[in-house]
Design a protein around this motif. Structure first.
Motif, PDB file in Angstrom:
ATOM      1  N   LYS A 257      -0.552  70.989 -25.045  1.00 61.27           N
ATOM      2  CA  LYS A 257       0.740  71.175 -25.707  1.00 61.27           C
ATOM      3  C   LYS A 257       1.596  69.929 -25.630  1.00 61.27           C
ATOM      4  N   ARG A 258       1.295  69.110 -24.579  1.00 57.89           N
ATOM      5  CA  ARG A 258       2.209  67.965 -24.394  1.00 57.89           C
ATOM      6  C   ARG A 258       2.047  66.916 -25.493  1.00 57.89           C
ATOM      7  N   HIS A 259       0.974  67.019 -26.301  1.00 60.40           N
ATOM      8  CA  HIS A 259       0.794  66.046 -27.396  1.00 60.40           C
ATOM      9  C   HIS A 259       1.766  66.320 -28.540  1.00 60.40           C
ATOM     10  N   PHE A 260       2.297  67.525 -28.595  1.00 54.47           N
ATOM     11  CA  PHE A 260       3.112  67.930 -29.734  1.00 54.47           C
ATOM     12  C   PHE A 260       4.575  67.599 -29.498  1.00 54.47           C
ATOM     13  N   PRO A 261       5.387  67.376 -30.590  1.00 55.01           N
ATOM     14  CA  PRO A 261       4.977  67.368 -32.006  1.00 55.01           C
ATOM     15  C   PRO A 261       4.182  66.115 -32.341  1.00 55.01           C
ATOM     16  N   LEU A 262       3.221  66.291 -33.259  1.00 58.92           N
ATOM     17  CA  LEU A 262       2.427  65.146 -33.726  1.00 58.92           C
ATOM     18  C   LEU A 262       3.213  64.514 -34.866  1.00 58.92           C
ATOM     19  N   THR A 263       3.418  63.191 -34.796  1.00 62.91           N
ATOM     20  CA  THR A 263       4.279  62.562 -35.814  1.00 62.91           C
ATOM     21  C   THR A 263       3.550  61.497 -36.633  1.00 62.91           C
ATOM     22  N   ASP A 264       2.372  61.050 -36.170  1.00 62.29           N
ATOM     23  CA  ASP A 264       1.661  60.003 -36.920  1.00 62.29           C
ATOM     24  C   ASP A 264       0.181  60.045 -36.555  1.00 62.29           C
ATOM     25  N   THR A 265      -0.585  59.173 -37.223  1.00 66.37           N
ATOM     26  CA  THR A 265      -2.045  59.141 -37.024  1.00 66.37           C
ATOM     27  C   THR A 265      -2.405  58.983 -35.550  1.00 66.37           C
ATOM     28  N   SER A 266      -1.729  58.063 -34.869  1.00 64.61           N
ATOM     29  CA  SER A 266      -2.170  57.753 -33.487  1.00 64.61           C
ATOM     30  C   SER A 266      -1.926  58.937 -32.563  1.00 64.61           C
ATOM     31  N   SER A 267      -0.922  59.748 -32.830  1.00 65.27           N
ATOM     32  CA  SER A 267      -0.704  60.916 -31.952  1.00 65.27           C
ATOM     33  C   SER A 267      -1.808  61.952 -32.166  1.00 65.27           C
ATOM     34  N   VAL A 268      -2.329  62.032 -33.391  1.00 66.92           N
ATOM     35  CA  VAL A 268      -3.445  62.961 -33.654  1.00 66.92           C
ATOM     36  C   VAL A 268      -4.711  62.439 -32.983  1.00 66.92           C
ATOM     37  N   VAL A 269      -4.914  61.114 -33.078  1.00 61.82           N
ATOM     38  CA  VAL A 269      -6.104  60.515 -32.453  1.00 61.82           C
ATOM     39  C   VAL A 269      -6.065  60.738 -30.944  1.00 61.82           C
ATOM     40  N   LYS A 270      -4.864  60.632 -30.351  1.00 60.95           N
ATOM     41  CA  LYS A 270      -4.739  60.840 -28.894  1.00 60.95           C
ATOM     42  C   LYS A 270      -5.073  62.282 -28.507  1.00 60.95           C
ATOM     43  N   LEU A 271      -4.638  63.230 -29.344  1.00 65.91           N
ATOM     44  CA  LEU A 271      -4.968  64.649 -29.075  1.00 65.91           C
ATOM     45  C   LEU A 271      -6.485  64.832 -29.109  1.00 65.91           C
ATOM     46  N   PHE A 272      -7.133  64.297 -30.142  1.00 68.05           N
ATOM     47  CA  PHE A 272      -8.603  64.433 -30.250  1.00 68.05           C
ATOM     48  C   PHE A 272      -9.298  63.718 -29.088  1.00 68.05           C
ATOM     49  N   GLU A 273      -8.779  62.532 -28.735  1.00 68.34           N
ATOM     50  CA  GLU A 273      -9.387  61.756 -27.646  1.00 68.34           C
ATOM     51  C   GLU A 273      -9.326  62.550 -26.341  1.00 68.34           C
ATOM     52  N   ASP A 274      -8.166  63.152 -26.103  1.00 63.21           N
ATOM     53  CA  ASP A 274      -7.981  63.934 -24.872  1.00 63.21           C
ATOM     54  C   ASP A 274      -8.924  65.136 -24.863  1.00 63.21           C
ATOM     55  N   GLN A 275      -9.078  65.758 -26.039  1.00 64.03           N
ATOM     56  CA  GLN A 275      -9.963  66.918 -26.138  1.00 64.03           C
ATOM     57  C   GLN A 275     -11.423  66.519 -25.948  1.00 64.03           C
ATOM     58  N   LEU A 276     -11.790  65.342 -26.494  1.00 64.33           N
ATOM     59  CA  LEU A 276     -13.203  64.923 -26.436  1.00 64.33           C
ATOM     60  C   LEU A 276     -13.575  64.409 -25.053  1.00 64.33           C
ATOM     61  N   LYS A 277     -12.607  63.748 -24.377  1.00 71.13           N
ATOM     62  CA  LYS A 277     -12.944  63.123 -23.081  1.00 71.13           C
ATOM     63  C   LYS A 277     -12.492  63.982 -21.916  1.00 71.13           C
ATOM     64  N   GLY A 278     -11.759  65.059 -22.216  1.00 74.33           N
ATOM     65  CA  GLY A 278     -11.194  65.891 -21.160  1.00 74.33           C
ATOM     66  C   GLY A 278     -12.276  66.593 -20.349  1.00 74.33           C
ATOM     67  N   SER A 279     -11.863  67.255 -19.291  1.00 78.15           N
ATOM     68  CA  SER A 279     -12.827  67.888 -18.367  1.00 78.15           C
ATOM     69  C   SER A 279     -13.580  69.014 -19.066  1.00 78.15           C
ATOM     70  N   ASN A 280     -12.846  69.887 -19.787  1.00 79.16           N
ATOM     71  CA  ASN A 280     -13.641  70.960 -20.399  1.00 79.16           C
ATOM     72  C   ASN A 280     -13.827  70.688 -21.890  1.00 79.16           C
ATOM     73  N   GLU A 281     -14.591  71.548 -22.512  1.00 79.24           N
ATOM     74  CA  GLU A 281     -15.020  71.259 -23.889  1.00 79.24           C
ATOM     75  C   GLU A 281     -13.853  71.309 -24.874  1.00 79.24           C
ATOM     76  N   PRO A 282     -13.956  70.573 -25.985  1.00 73.03           N
ATOM     77  CA  PRO A 282     -12.869  70.531 -26.974  1.00 73.03           C
ATOM     78  C   PRO A 282     -12.633  71.908 -27.580  1.00 73.03           C
ATOM     79  N   ASN A 283     -11.375  72.204 -27.849  1.00 68.60           N
ATOM     80  CA  ASN A 283     -10.987  73.510 -28.402  1.00 68.60           C
ATOM     81  C   ASN A 283     -11.068  73.447 -29.920  1.00 68.60           C
ATOM     82  N   LEU A 284     -12.142  73.999 -30.481  1.00 65.12           N
ATOM     83  CA  LEU A 284     -12.425  73.884 -31.922  1.00 65.12           C
ATOM     84  C   LEU A 284     -11.310  74.512 -32.758  1.00 65.12           C
ATOM     85  N   ALA A 285     -10.796  75.648 -32.329  1.00 67.54           N
ATOM     86  CA  ALA A 285      -9.768  76.338 -33.122  1.00 67.54           C
ATOM     87  C   ALA A 285      -8.490  75.505 -33.154  1.00 67.54           C
TER      88      ALA A 285
END
Ligand SMILES: FC(F)(F)Cc1cc2c(N3CCN(c4nnc(C(F)(F)F)s4)CC3)ncnc2s1
Length: 492
Positions: A9-37
C-alpha cells in the motif's frame, strides 16, 4: 499467500511510470510471490486511463502541455481488489477441496466463477485482458479469462494452478507434478468452449494451436510477464499511447533483467517490437531480442514456435533487408511443417497467407522496379533466396500433408508462380532441393515417398496418390497440386 499488504500500500498513490515500476519491482523481488490480482488491477487501471478514458481530448494541443499519466489511488485499487476477493472467496467453498493439490473439479469451479460473471457482449475488442476490465466492465478476452482463473487460484492459495500459453490460446496446468491440464476459456469464434476438459486430446491432433505439447508453462513470475506482455498501448488503429508503451517497455526490461522472459519467446518478441519503435539507450537492439526468442524456442520448446521467426522476418522486411527476411520465413515454415493444420489454426494460416501472397510478391515487385539498387536487384539472381522461397512453400505443403483441412488453394499457386517467375531461369537451375540429412522430418524416412535420383529427392510429380489413411487414422489431404506445379516449373 498473496494479500494486499501494507508494504504494497505504501507505493500508492502511483503518479508516474517509475512509481509503477517500483511497485512491480517490489512485488517481483519481495519475499513472497507477486500478487497477480493487485498488479493486474493496477496495470489495467493505467491502461484504461491512457487509452480508453484519456482525461483530455486527444485532438487539442493541450495534451502537449499537460502530462496525462493517471494518478492511481490506493482506494480505487483496494476497492476493486476487495471486490475480486469477495467474489472468489465467496463463490468457492474450499472445505470441499481439502486435498493438497488442486482437482479438475476445483479448476472448473474457479473457471465457472469467472465465466458466469462475464457480460455477453463481443469479446475481441482491445483492453479486455486485465482484472480491471473484468471488475469494472465484466468483460474479458480469451487470455483474460485464463489469467483471471490463475489470479483467483492464487487468492485461494492454490499454488499448483498455473497459466499455460500457446501462440494463440491459453489454459491451465495443475496437480502434484503440474502436468494435469484443463481448458478454462474459449478459443476463436464459433467454437464451443471445452472448459473443464484436459487438452491431451487436442494435442494429439498435432495442431499449432496447442504447439504439439510445447506450450509456455508459467510460474508466478512468468504470469506477471504474461500480464505485462498482454498490456495494449493502442488508442486507435493509427495511434498508440506513448506513456503506456513506455511503461510496458520498462516493465518488460525489469522482467528481462530478472530472467523471467528467458523461456517466453513472445514476450521477447514484444520487447523487440517496442525497442524498434523507441530504442532504449544501452539495451540490446531488436534483432538480438528476436534472436533470443528464436534461441529460447530452440532450447526450451524443440523449435516448435513460429512467431519468433515471423517477429524477426517482419522486422527485417520493414528494414528492407529482404534476403534475410525471406530466410526467416523459410525457418518459420520449417516449424509449421511439423504440425497438421486443423480448423482452429486460422491465426497462423493468415500469417503465412500474408507472407506468401503479399510480402514476398511486394519484395519481388520492389526489387524489379528499383533496378538502380543492384544490391536489391541481384536478389532475383540469388539461388539462396530462390531456395529459401521454395523451402518456405515446401514447409507449407508438408503442413498440409496429413491434415484434415486443406491449406492451399489456387490463389496461392498464382502468387507462387508470380514470385518464382521473376527469378532468372539460370538461377532457378542452380539450386538443390534435397532435404538436409540431419533434418528431423515430420514423417519417419520409411514413410517418405519419392526416390533418390543423383542426390536430389524426386517427388512423385504425378501428384502421386497417397493411401487415404496416413497412419493417423484421418483422411489425409492428397499430395497437393502446388508441389506438382513447382516440379513441373523446374523442368521448364
Ligand atoms: F493467450 C493467448 F491466447 F492470447 C495466446 C498468447 C498470445 C501472446 C502474445 N501475443 C500474440 C502474438 N503477438 C504477435 N505479434 N507479432 C507477431 C509476429 F507476427 F510478428 F510474429 S506475433 C502479439 C503478442 N504475447 C505474449 N503472450 C501471449 S499468450
Amino acid at each position: 499467500m498473496a494479500g494486499f499488504k501494507d508494504r504494497d500500500k505504501r507505493h500508492f498513490p502511483l503518479t508516474d511510470t517509475s512509481s509503477v515500476v517500483k511497485l512491480f519491482e517490489d512485488q517481483l523481488k519481495g519475499s513472497n510471490e507477486p500478487n497477480l490480482a493487485l498488479l493486474s488491477i493496477t496495470l489495467g487501471c493505467i491502461e484504461n486511463a491512457l487509452t480508453l478514458n484519456r482525461s483530455v481530448p486527444s485532438t487539442d494541443d493541450s495534451t502537449l502541455l499537460r502530462p496525462i499519466f493517471p494518478v492511481v489511488d490506493l482506494d480505487t485499487v483496494e476497492a476493486l481488489y476487495t471486490k475480486f476477493e469477495t467474489l472468489v472467496k465467496g463463490s468457492v467453498d474450499l472445505t470441499k477441496y481439502p486435498e493438497e493439490y488442486s482437482s479438475r473439479d476445483l479448476v472448473k469451479r474457479i473457471s465457472d466463477v469467472i465465466w458466469s460473471s462475464l457480460s455477453r457482449s463481443f469479446k475481441d475488442k482491445a483492453h479486455l485482458q486485465s482484472l480491471y476490465s473484468f471488475l469494472t466492465g465484466n468483460k474479458l478476452d480469451c487470455f483474460g479469462v485464463a489469467f483471471g482463473v490463475v489470479a483467483a487460484a492464487q487468492l485461494l492459495g492454490r499454488n499448483d494452478i498455473h497459466l499455460a500459453l500457446s501462440e494463440d490460446h491459453a489454459w491451465v496446468v495443475f496437480g502434484e507434478d503440474g502436468t494435469d491440464t484443463a481448458e478454462v476459456t474459449w478459443h476463436g469464434k464459433g467454437n464451443e468452449d471445452k472448459r473443464g476438459q484436459s487438452i491431451a486430446l487436442s494435442v494429439a491432433e498435432k495442431s499449432w494451436l496447442y504447439l504439439n505439447g510445447q506450450p509456455v508453462i508459467c510460474n508466478r513470475l512468468m504470469e506477471v510477464a504474461a500480464m505485462v506482455s498482454a498490456a495494449n498501448p493502442s488508442i486507435s488503429m493509427t495511434m498508440d499511447s506513448i506513456e503506456m508503451g513506455a511503461l510496458q517497455q520498462e516493465l518488460l526490461w525489469l522482467l528481462y533483467d530478472e530472467s523471467h522472459l528467458s523461456k517466453y519467446p513472445m514476450a521477447l518478441g514484444n520487447l523487440g517490437d517496442l525497442e524498434e519503435i523507441s530504442p532504449t539507450p544501452g539495451r540490446p537492439p531488436p534483432l538480438s531480442l528476436f534472436q533470443e526468442a528464436i534461441s529460447s524456442s530452440v532450447k526450451n520448446y524443440a523449435n516448435h514456435h513460429v512467431y519468433p521467426y515471423t517477429y524477426m522476418g517482419g522486422y527485417l522486411y520493414r528494414k528492407r533487408r529482404y534476403k534475410e527476411a525471406i530466410k526467416c520465413w523459410a525457418e518459420a515454415s520449417n516449424v509449421i511443417r511439423k504440425f497438421n493444420y486443423t480448423r482452429e489454426d486460422e491465426e497462423i494460416y493468415k500469417e503465412f497467407l500474408e507472407i506468401a501472397n503479399e510480402l514476398i510478391p511486394n519484395i519481388v515487385k520492389a526489387v524489379t522496379l528499383n533496378t538502380l539498387d543492384h544490391e536489391q536487384l541481384n536478389l532475383l539472381y540469388d539461388p539462396v533466396v530462390y531456395g529459401d522461397i521454395l523451402r518456405f512453400y515446401d514447409g507449407i505443403c508438408e503442413w498440409e500433408e496429413g491434415s484434415s483441412t486443406p491449406v492451399l488453394h489456387v490463389g496461392w499457386a498464382q502468387h507462387l508462380t508470380f514470385s518464382l517467375n521473376k527469378f532468372d531461369p539460370r538461377t532457378r537451375a542452380k539450386i538443390d532441393v534435397g532435404k538436409d540429412e540431419d533434418e528431423e522430418d515430420k514423417k519417419s524416412d520409411d514413410e517418405e515417398d519419392g526416390e533418390e535420383v543423383d542426390g536430389k529427392k524426386v517427388v512423385d510429380n504425378k501428384g502421386g496418390v497417397q493411401d487415404s489413411e496416413n497412419g493417423k487414422g484421418k483422411a489425409a489431404v492428397q499430395k497437393d497440386p502446388l508441389k506438382v506445379v513447382v516440379e513441373e516449373m523446374k523442368e521448364v
